[in-house]
Design a protein around this motif. Structure first.
Motif: not given
Length: 314
Positions: A20, A24, A40, A44, A303
């Motif tokens: 990601h 998230v 995310s 994605s 992330s």
């Protein structure tokens, strides 16, 4: 291995995933604990195998965005909320990355999405001040509750009851078979001026309800009496994130992230901090932690996504 304060404090980061590129926004495990899924703000979706500790697939939802992703009872499918176009909930085949069904009805952002633990029912709540019940097999809403205030919601572990947290001051319990008759129990808690309830979840044994907030404490509530068992404090949340906390599978501990880049754990027996784990997370987007329902694996995410396991010395 039995989960206790000693081995929680010794947990180590075993895997790090950097698929990601943005925050998230949700983590979810399959019922058998063998798989995990993350979504995310970069739109994605990533699938993981928890047994081998590897990423298995990356998908994208560029058209609609993705948030609050959850496996259905089949690990090849998932439901998720939208962040673009509209507020429709979408049912996605993870096998071929195609949508199976759309669930339309909410007119504002969906803030709760949860699968029933026993069947194809799922529940959603929205800033449009409604709670809706759905069935994966039908695009039509199976039940609608229009409320006076914003609400969050959760299923109990047996899938027979759902709870609504209304206006950050009332917890209402409904029998799923007769919810249209109103709540069979209502608990009133003191409303706080400086924070709001952002999510709620039952402990795996069903005895407590955890009220997560965008402040620097959470509430553990006895699910039978409605009394506050403990206020869980010690972590930091100076950015007022909607921090997502999690129970351990034995219901004895709660885990949550913190803006000091640590994972905090509290004992549900005492309400005291049992352990803290320093992390490499980015505090500007560290909001998610989730404990595997079957195995001694904790996931945390900013992330990047991290898997935590007990120390080899334990």
């Amino acid at each position: 291995m039995k989960i206790n304060s000693a081995n929680i404090g010794g947990m180590q980061c075993a895997k790090e995933f950097s698929e990601h590129k943005s925050r998230v926004n949700s983590l979810n495990y399959s019922t058998d604990g063998m798989h995990m899924i993350s979504s995310s703000d970069d739109e994605s979706i990533v699938l993981y195998n928890c047994d081998s500790g590897i990423k298995t697939r990356t998908l994208n939802s560029k058209k609609y965005g993705v948030d609050l992703i959850h496996f259905s009872h089949n690990v090849t499918d998932a439901i998720h909320c939208s962040t673009k176009v509209d507020d429709t909930i979408r049912y996605l085949s993870l096998h071929d990355n195609k949508y199976i069904r759309y669930f339309s009805g909410h007119s504002k952002k969906v803030i709760t999405l949860a699968m029933s633990p026993i069947d194809d029912t799922f529940i959603s709540s929205s800033l449009d001040r409604s709670i809706r019940l759905w069935d994966l097999r039908s695009p039509n809403c199976q039940g609608l509750m229009q409320l006076q205030h914003k609400a969050i919601a959760a299923f109990d572990p047996e899938g027979l009851i759902f709870a609504a947290g209304v206006n950050s001051e009332h917890i209402k319990l409904y029998d799923l078979r007769s919810y249209d008759k109103g709540p069979f129990a209502t608990f009133q808690l003191e409303q706080e001026a400086r924070c709001e309830w952002t999510s709620m979840k039952f402990s795996p044994n069903g005895k407590q309800i955890l009220m997560c907030t965008n402040g620097e404490h959470m509430k553990l509530v006895d699910s039978f009496s409605g009394n506050i068992t403990y206020e869980l404090k010690g972590h930091q949340n100076n950015k007022r994130f909607a921090l997502e906390a999690t129970f351990s599978p034995d219901s004895n501990f709660v885990f949550c992230g913190s803006s000091d880049n640590k994972i905090y754990s509290w004992s549900t027996d005492t309400g005291n901090v049992a352990a803290t784990l320093p992390t490499k997370h980015n505090s500007t987007c560290f909001q998610q932690v989730a404990f595997n329902p079957r195995y001694y694996v904790l996931a945390s995410a900013c992330s990047n996504v991290f898997f935590w396991v007990p120390s080899e010395d334990e």
